[in-house]
Design an enzyme around this catalytic site. Sequence first.
Site, mmCIF file in Angstrom:
data_model
loop_
_atom_site.group_PDB
_atom_site.id
_atom_site.type_symbol
_atom_site.label_atom_id
_atom_site.label_comp_id
_atom_site.label_asym_id
_atom_site.label_seq_id
_atom_site.Cartn_x
_atom_site.Cartn_y
_atom_site.Cartn_z
ATOM 1 N N ARG A 297 6.569 31.188 45.130
ATOM 2 C CA ARG A 297 7.974 31.484 44.708
ATOM 3 C C ARG A 297 8.092 30.783 43.365
ATOM 4 O O ARG A 297 7.445 29.756 43.107
ATOM 5 C CB ARG A 297 9.234 31.324 45.783
ATOM 6 C CG ARG A 297 8.992 31.642 47.082
ATOM 7 C CD ARG A 297 10.512 32.271 47.366
ATOM 8 N NE ARG A 297 10.173 33.152 48.662
ATOM 9 C CZ ARG A 297 11.316 33.293 49.399
ATOM 10 N NH1 ARG A 297 12.542 33.018 49.008
ATOM 11 N NH2 ARG A 297 11.211 34.133 50.472
ATOM 12 N N LYS B 20 5.563 18.610 40.662
ATOM 13 C CA LYS B 20 6.382 17.263 40.715
ATOM 14 C C LYS B 20 5.589 16.983 39.264
ATOM 15 O O LYS B 20 4.555 17.179 38.795
ATOM 16 C CB LYS B 20 6.007 16.428 41.830
ATOM 17 C CG LYS B 20 6.660 14.867 41.754
ATOM 18 C CD LYS B 20 7.863 15.475 42.299
ATOM 19 C CE LYS B 20 8.856 14.108 42.829
ATOM 20 N NZ LYS B 20 9.585 14.438 44.047
#
Length: 476
Positions: free
Chosen positions: A68, A108
């Site tokens: 996604r 991240k």
Amino acid sequence: MSDPKFKVSFYDSVQNFFERAAPHTGLHRGLLEQIKECNAVYQIRFPVQVGKEYKVIEAYRVQHSHHRLPTKGGIRFSNHVNQEEVMALATLMSYKCAIVDVPFGGAKGGVKINPWEYKEKELESITRRYTTELIRRNFIGPAIDVPAPDYGTGPREMAWIYDTYRTFKEEDIDAAGCVTGKPVNLNGIQGRTEATGRGVFYGLREACNNKKDMKRLGLDIGIAGKRMVIQGLGNVGSYTGLISQNEGDVKIVGVGEAEGAIYNENGIDVQELINHRKETGSILGFKDCKDYPKGERDIVLEFDCDILVPAALENQITGDNAERVKAKIIGEAANGPITSEGEKILLDNDVLIVPDLFLNAGGVTVSYFEWLKNLSHMRFGRLEKRFDQNTYDRLIDLVESKTGKTIGEQERRFVARGADEVDLVRSGLEETMINAYQQIRELQERKRNVKDLRTAAFVSAIQKMGSDYLNMGVFP
Ligand code: GLU
């Protein structure tokens, strides 16, 4: 790359948890490998001027999964940053988003610096340079990859990131959606700062409402009256403590920080403790508490309590100290505070672990709301607030005319109130955490061989990601 002090690295722990869950997902190996591995790892080195010298800064951005888009996850400023750590954190982000049905892939970032050693101006140039590097490689953007705060960063850094992005991408009308956790007056959203801590509270409250689990642990149902210990009084730990105490009637009996740990079985007022730390620079010396100095600070994990909340960094409860943990419930507010070795011991001892990938997902949930707000270019509640209030007012008028009784002004204002942005954010967060908990707890109940909440959470996340890949036709 991983810290030799820990027998199992953070990254290995996350992968071990994945493998434990994999057989319960019904997915084939090729698909599992695609879900498991990090899709893109960007390693950066850049110079900054510190005083009269130049330093070469080591930094990363890892995108774990592109199933996604955009990818999503915080940026950490810490001396302990390394590639494996950022990979582990990015991986957790994918599962976290899947569990709370936030339609992002996981990512991240990490910058290997101790932010408390730098002046504000230096931090600003590091943040802006890091952002520029991300822009150059197309690693940031409202449709590509959206950073947020993490350990060592906050709204100030997010404002610098936004401003840098905006400078380069003037034509991008959705530029504000390139980063979340921004200051509220700079396209941020009410309730983002407290979101992770508030989500931890909602998640723990649900776990404590589960009759079966509480009976097994020999605890009363409900979070009220439970004794909680918190490791870490940063953004997540302090809001978890404040909200648990004020809205859940939880008694905070112990707190640990870098400078030491404190304990008081009669309870510690979290707000007063935060004030005390602001004034003195330390949690030690707080009224009526027993002090444990810096060298003994890890004792906080072994304090007598019902709920232990590690809210600092990874690898805190390991094969070495898990046996000494007295808490019956551990709420993982931090990412990865328990290693896979430590977990084995805790599960053997019947400890209920409420896992990070569910419990601290409140941050990214409200980040999602902020991103939606940025894309819609409008504050939540703007359209309906006044309309709702008028509807409730008319309803009260009707009740008054039908019953002949008057409803007092105070009661009327209590009932006839349209929702502000912060009300909507909080109720959206509460709903999300309750739903996610029910989903993973039901999965645990349904699958006989899934015995703990972490495995259930991994199974749920992997299945959701797997179904995306299958629907895309990437895998047969
Ligand atoms: N850094 C937070 C986390 O670990 C928030 C991420 C985000 O909001 O994108 O979940």
